[in-house]
Design a protein around this motif. Structure first.
Motif, PDB file in Angstrom:
ATOM      1  N   GLN A 195      47.811  18.044  -7.236  1.00 25.93           N
ATOM      2  CA  GLN A 195      47.555  16.738  -7.841  1.00 25.93           C
ATOM      3  C   GLN A 195      47.988  15.601  -6.913  1.00 25.93           C
ATOM      4  N   ALA A 245      45.552  15.270  -4.014  1.00 22.09           N
ATOM      5  CA  ALA A 245      44.307  14.595  -4.396  1.00 22.09           C
ATOM      6  C   ALA A 245      44.509  13.085  -4.479  1.00 22.09           C
ATOM      7  N   PHE A 246      45.590  12.654  -5.117  1.00 24.29           N
ATOM      8  CA  PHE A 246      45.841  11.222  -5.269  1.00 24.29           C
ATOM      9  C   PHE A 246      46.115  10.554  -3.925  1.00 24.29           C
ATOM     10  N   PHE A 264      41.470  10.449  -4.409  1.00 22.45           N
ATOM     11  CA  PHE A 264      40.677  11.047  -5.480  1.00 22.45           C
ATOM     12  C   PHE A 264      41.317  10.709  -6.817  1.00 22.45           C
ATOM     13  N   GLU A 265      40.571  10.121  -7.713  1.00 22.90           N
ATOM     14  CA  GLU A 265      41.089   9.811  -9.046  1.00 22.90           C
ATOM     15  C   GLU A 265      40.941  10.998  -9.985  1.00 22.90           C
ATOM     16  N   ASN A 266      40.049  11.924  -9.636  1.00 24.53           N
ATOM     17  CA  ASN A 266      39.764  13.081 -10.478  1.00 24.53           C
ATOM     18  C   ASN A 266      40.156  14.350  -9.727  1.00 24.53           C
ATOM     19  N   VAL A 267      41.212  15.012 -10.189  1.00 26.42           N
ATOM     20  CA  VAL A 267      41.703  16.204  -9.508  1.00 26.42           C
ATOM     21  C   VAL A 267      40.691  17.337  -9.601  1.00 26.42           C
ATOM     22  N   SER A 268      39.986  17.447 -10.711  1.00 24.49           N
ATOM     23  CA  SER A 268      38.986  18.510 -10.863  1.00 24.49           C
ATOM     24  C   SER A 268      37.877  18.367  -9.828  1.00 24.49           C
ATOM     25  N   TYR A 269      37.471  17.111  -9.583  1.00 20.58           N
ATOM     26  CA  TYR A 269      36.443  16.881  -8.569  1.00 20.58           C
ATOM     27  C   TYR A 269      36.965  17.255  -7.189  1.00 20.58           C
ATOM     28  N   ASN A 315      39.190  19.536  -6.525  1.00 22.70           N
ATOM     29  CA  ASN A 315      39.213  21.000  -6.471  1.00 22.70           C
ATOM     30  C   ASN A 315      37.824  21.566  -6.183  1.00 22.70           C
ATOM     31  N   ARG A 316      36.809  21.022  -6.875  1.00 25.22           N
ATOM     32  CA  ARG A 316      35.440  21.517  -6.677  1.00 25.22           C
ATOM     33  C   ARG A 316      34.955  21.227  -5.258  1.00 25.22           C
TER      34      ARG A 316
END
Length: 258
Positions: free
Chosen positions: A223, A226-227, A231-236, A238-239
């Motif tokens: 997390q 990502a930040f 990236f505001e969306n961790v799931s994105y 990851n993908r």
């Protein structure tokens, strides 16, 4: 293999091959071979093989990498000075050799993590000498380097510098168009023409490359990673990481700590 390390191989004895860019390069004795970071490659070897293996990683400074700018030759012929420099680099960095050389697993070994930790405790004099030797080795390759994007004009050069400097933040296409003094549509077309990919694809690739390096030398949670890369969306995140590397960030991080 798609590693965050730049690799220099100096062959001393035996036969092996480097597979890269659709070509099979024989690894010749007393020649030096350079594989920039994030360059997909593999090796073949069917017998005993002896070499010096130098791995180099860049710092997390917010700047453009020389490997983003230039194409380097795969191979150069060594001479007495280069080979002496490699010997000297080995002597002033004791305890860094690999007990077992496995190109398919080395990036994920505990020896790698140990070597990175040892690097932080190197006396300054030896650290400076090591850097100087590596720069001399790279300079020989640089003498034959060519611009990676020879058709990139000044506008796109400004855009690329902005991307590399601000890779840790959200990067918006409107801002890049503003930097290039073009309309958004014109900017996207020109970027794709000169870089052979869309701005979004280029930005995502550089962010994931930075993520790989950050996981290697710092202990960030997924997390936080990502930040820190905007990236505001961790799931994105990851993908995207899995799409570009073949495994999700948790798997990648786990392999690094095996």
């Amino acid at each position: 293999m798609n590693s965050p390390f730049t690799r220099i191989h100096v062959v001393t004895r035996g036969n092996a091959w480097l597979l890269r860019d659709g070509n099979k390069h024989p690894l010749n004795t007393q020649h030096l071979y350079l594989t920039p970071s994030y360059t997909p490659h593999s090796y073949e070897c069917d017998n005993e093989f002896y070499l010096y293996y130098i791995h180099i990683y860049e710092t997390l400074e917010k700047k453009s990498s020389i490997f983003d700018q230039m194409n380097f030759p795969v191979e150069i012929e060594g001479d007495a000075l280069l080979l002496d420099l490699v010997e000297r680099l080995y002597l002033i960095n004791p305890g860094r050799e690999l007990s077992f050389y496995d190109p398919g697993a080395y990036d994920n070994s505990t020896e790698l993590i140990k070597n990175i930790a040892m690097q932080g405790n190197t006396p300054l004099a030896l650290e400076l000498e090591s850097r100087g030797i590596i720069q001399q080795l790279l300079s020989r390759f640089f003498a034959y380097a060519t611009p990676k994007t020879p058709n990139v004009d000044e506008r796109m050069s400004r855009v690329l510098e902005y991307i590399h400097t601000n890779i840790h933040t959200p990067i918006h296409i409107d801002k890049l168009a503003e930097i290039s003094f073009l309309t958004k549509d014109h900017f996207i077309r020109l970027f794709k023409k000169q870089l052979n990919c869309t701005p979004g694809k280029y930005i995502n690739q550089k962010k994931i490359e930075k993520a790989q390096l950050m996981m290697l030398i710092e202990n960030y949670s997924i997390q936080e990673l990502a930040f820190r890369l905007g990236f505001e969306n961790v799931s994105y995140f990851n993908r995207l990481f899995k799409k570009l590397t073949g495994e999700n960030p948790s798997q990648y991080k786990k392999r690094l700590n095996m």
